[in-house]
Enzyme design. Structure first.
Site, PDB file in Angstrom:
ATOM      1  N   GLU A   1       3.031  -4.116   4.131  1.00  0.00           N
ATOM      2  CA  GLU A   1       3.397  -2.976   5.439  1.00  0.00           C
ATOM      3  C   GLU A   1       4.520  -3.609   6.161  1.00  0.00           C
ATOM      4  OE1 GLU A   1       0.163  -2.383   7.918  1.00  0.00           O
ATOM      5  OE2 GLU A   1      -1.309  -1.988   6.008  1.00  0.00           O
TER       6      GLU A   1
ATOM      7  N   ARG B   1      -5.719  -3.502  12.119  1.00  0.00           N
ATOM      8  CA  ARG B   1      -7.030  -3.987  11.332  1.00  0.00           C
ATOM      9  C   ARG B   1      -6.904  -5.321  11.003  1.00  0.00           C
ATOM     10  NH1 ARG B   1      -6.371   0.579   6.566  1.00  0.00           N
ATOM     11  NH2 ARG B   1      -4.264   0.155   7.094  1.00  0.00           N
TER      12      ARG B   1
ATOM     13  N   LYS C   1      -4.025  -7.885  -9.308  1.00  0.00           N
ATOM     14  CA  LYS C   1      -3.900  -7.672  -7.931  1.00  0.00           C
ATOM     15  C   LYS C   1      -4.635  -8.427  -7.116  1.00  0.00           C
ATOM     16  CE  LYS C   1      -3.271  -5.028  -4.176  1.00  0.00           C
ATOM     17  NZ  LYS C   1      -2.030  -5.361  -3.614  1.00  0.00           N
TER      18      LYS C   1
ATOM     19  N   LEU D   1       3.914 -19.923   3.841  1.00  0.00           N
ATOM     20  CA  LEU D   1       3.549 -21.372   3.993  1.00  0.00           C
ATOM     21  C   LEU D   1       3.710 -21.552   5.504  1.00  0.00           C
ATOM     22  CD1 LEU D   1       4.656 -23.828   1.042  1.00  0.00           C
ATOM     23  CD2 LEU D   1       2.221 -22.972   1.767  1.00  0.00           C
TER      24      LEU D   1
ATOM     25  N   CYS E   1      -5.720  -5.788   3.935  1.00  0.00           N
ATOM     26  CA  CYS E   1      -5.614  -6.338   2.434  1.00  0.00           C
ATOM     27  C   CYS E   1      -6.102  -7.714   2.229  1.00  0.00           C
ATOM     28  CB  CYS E   1      -4.326  -6.182   2.003  1.00  0.00           C
ATOM     29  SG  CYS E   1      -3.496  -4.544   2.075  1.00  0.00           S
TER      30      CYS E   1
ATOM     31  N   GLY F   1      -0.124 -21.014  11.363  1.00  0.00           N
ATOM     32  CA  GLY F   1      -0.362 -20.291  12.636  1.00  0.00           C
ATOM     33  C   GLY F   1      -1.837 -19.879  12.811  1.00  0.00           C
TER      34      GLY F   1
ATOM     35  N   GLU G   1      -0.784  -1.519  -6.741  1.00  0.00           N
ATOM     36  CA  GLU G   1       0.353  -1.791  -5.762  1.00  0.00           C
ATOM     37  C   GLU G   1       0.574  -2.991  -5.086  1.00  0.00           C
ATOM     38  OE1 GLU G   1       2.506   0.928  -5.186  1.00  0.00           O
ATOM     39  OE2 GLU G   1       3.256  -0.995  -4.364  1.00  0.00           O
ATOM     40  N   PHE G   2       1.447  -3.391  -4.861  1.00  0.00           N
ATOM     41  CA  PHE G   2       2.080  -4.749  -4.367  1.00  0.00           C
ATOM     42  C   PHE G   2       2.801  -4.642  -3.251  1.00  0.00           C
ATOM     43  CE2 PHE G   2       0.820  -5.541  -8.894  1.00  0.00           C
ATOM     44  CZ  PHE G   2       0.033  -6.332  -8.957  1.00  0.00           C
TER      45      PHE G   2
END
Ligand code: UGA
Length: 426
Positions: free
Chosen positions: A155, A327, A204, A250, A260, A253, A151-152
């Site tokens: 969120e 998370r 993946k 890019l 993930c 920060g 899966e790609f």
């Protein structure tokens, strides 16, 4: 097609709703009975744009059902799609206990042919292992296929990403298995990449590692820009104009977080080391990310002389905007470091709160800055871009603003009498 999706987390729920919308008959099962009750009552346990509405539509049309009876789900459906959690272990390897449970149940309850599709992110070699376990448990080889179909989705845009993927990756052994998975997604326009099981697993991991590498690359460049007086935003624009480099991922920060990138990167490092390799580049990507919050912390410390006893407000605590997920949040990591240095922490976030006695969480952005010595923007939520800076300056005790996402315009901050603490900005 009749599909049983095992796992009602981000990936499982979104995939269930999307497959049902594509016309399949889907049953989503989860051991968590509370979650299933909630879903049956029409409530969605996670916040994800457009997901609640889509679930409502497909449950009303009868295309999506929820159940906590995994055994019946497996017995009644020819296609089993695994979307359970694969959390990291302390040593960076992947905890496959939930996947192993599902495989055990499939072995016990598969009385007809099953196509077992792994959507959960699993280390290279896992799908081969799944096949071996099913065989060892007595399932005849002609009675099952194992397919890796990673899966790609991101969120925050999970539903959109599922309907508009950049590619569909299928790893399998038999022509019939490739065909079956292709037909699941036949209404979706995207290039299909067919490969073997390990190939799909590695596409993946390599994708996430590459994106994480881009972020650590720009963050390392930003440290160099900082000491030589260059503006990272200018450098970033200059890079982006080269079509071989491009503009994406890019943004310099505080670094990357979430469920993930950090986990998948350490799992890939672990998988490489398991076979005697030294994945130096991947380790460096992690190292830069691990030390990125220190780089910001040092800046703040230099400007406040001592962090002990200072009141610091942090805006944005989730790992990125548009989600309530904390998370591996770089913001939370920074907050913990500030606490260990003796700072008094106040936070404001549009959707999330830190449950800790050591952090004062506010419901209002302006309340959060009252009497603070410094303000940190840690996540780029839109409402942080142009608040009433005059009011903020009047409320604060100090004037320092540390922009952890290069999100606000330094000139306009300075025009309001605040001190914009530069990290590779001019
Ligand atoms: C990521 C990938 O983008 C998805 O393609 C993948 O399917 C997913 O992981 C997964 O494996 O399930 P996600 O974790 O939702 O998706 O978040 P991203 O939007 O990729 O952001 C990850 C982190 O990188 C965030 O902390 C974000 O603030 C940071 N980031 C992103 C930067 O610091 N700079 C950038 O330029 C982009």
């Amino acid at each position: 097609m009749k599909i049983c999706v095992v796992g009602a987390g981000y990936v499982g729920l979104t995939t269930s709703a999307v497959l049902a919308d594509l016309g399949h008959q889907v049953t989503c099962v989860d051991l968590d009975q509370k979650k299933i009750r909630m879903l049956r009552d029409g409530k969605t346990p996670i916040y994800e744009e457009g997901l609640a509405e889509l679930i409502e539509t497909v449950t009303r049309s009868g295309k999506l059902l929820f159940s906590s009876d995994t055994a019946s789900g497996i017995e009644d459906h020819p296609v089993i799609l695994i979307a359970v959690g694969t959390p990291p272990q302390k040593d960076g390897s992947t905890n496959l206990a939930a996947v192993a449970n599902v495989i055990e149940m499939i072995a016990d309850h598969a009385h007809t042919h099953k196509t077992v599709i792994t959507k959960s992110t699993v280390p290279p070699g896992t799908n081969e292992w799944i096949g071996r376990v099913l065989s060892d448990k007595g399932l005849p080889p002609e009675n099952f296929d194992v397919v890796s179909n990673p899966e790609f989705l991101k969120e925050g845009t999970a539903v959109h990403d599922s309907f508009h993927p950049h590619r569909i990756v299928i790893g399998a052994k038999r022509k019939e298995a490739f065909q079956l998975v292709r037909s699941l997604y036949q209404k979706i326009k995207a290039p299909v990449i067919e490969t073997n099981l390990a190939g799909a697993e590695l596409i993946k991991y390599a994708s996430n590692a590459f994106l994480a590498a881009k972020i650590s690359f720009i963050n390392e460049i930003s440290r160099i820009c900082d000491v030589y007086g260059a503006d990272i935003k200018d450098v970033q624009r200059g890079l982006a104009e080269d079509p071989r480099i491009g503009p994406h991922f890019l943004r310099a920060g505080l670094g990357f977080g979430g469920s993930c990138f950090p986990k998948d990167l350490s799992a890939l490092v672990h998988a490489a080391m398991d076979k005697g390799l030294t994945p130096s580049l991947l380790q460096a990507v992690s190292d830069v990310n691990e030390t990125q919050t220190d780089f910001y912390l040092n800046k703040l410390e230099q400007n406040l002389n001592d962090l002990k006893g200072k009141q610091i407000t942090v805006w944005g605590i989730t790992f990125k905007p548009g989600t309530d997920d904390l998370r591996c949040s770089q913001s939370v990591k920074l907050i913990n470091k500030l606490i260990s240095k003796g700072s008094v922490i106040h936070t404001y976030d549009p959707v999330a709160k830190i449950e800790s006695e050591r952090v004062a969480s506010h419901d209002d952005l302006y309340d959060s800055v009252k009497n603070s010595d410094a303000l940190i923007i840690a996540t780029e939520w839109p409402e942080f871009q142009a608040p009433d800076w005059e009011r903020i300056k009047r409320s604060m005790n100090g004037t320092l603003l540390l922009d952890g996402r290069n999100f606000v315009d330094p000139e306009s901050i300075r025009a309001h009498g605040l001190h914009y603490l530069e990290v590779a900005r001019r």
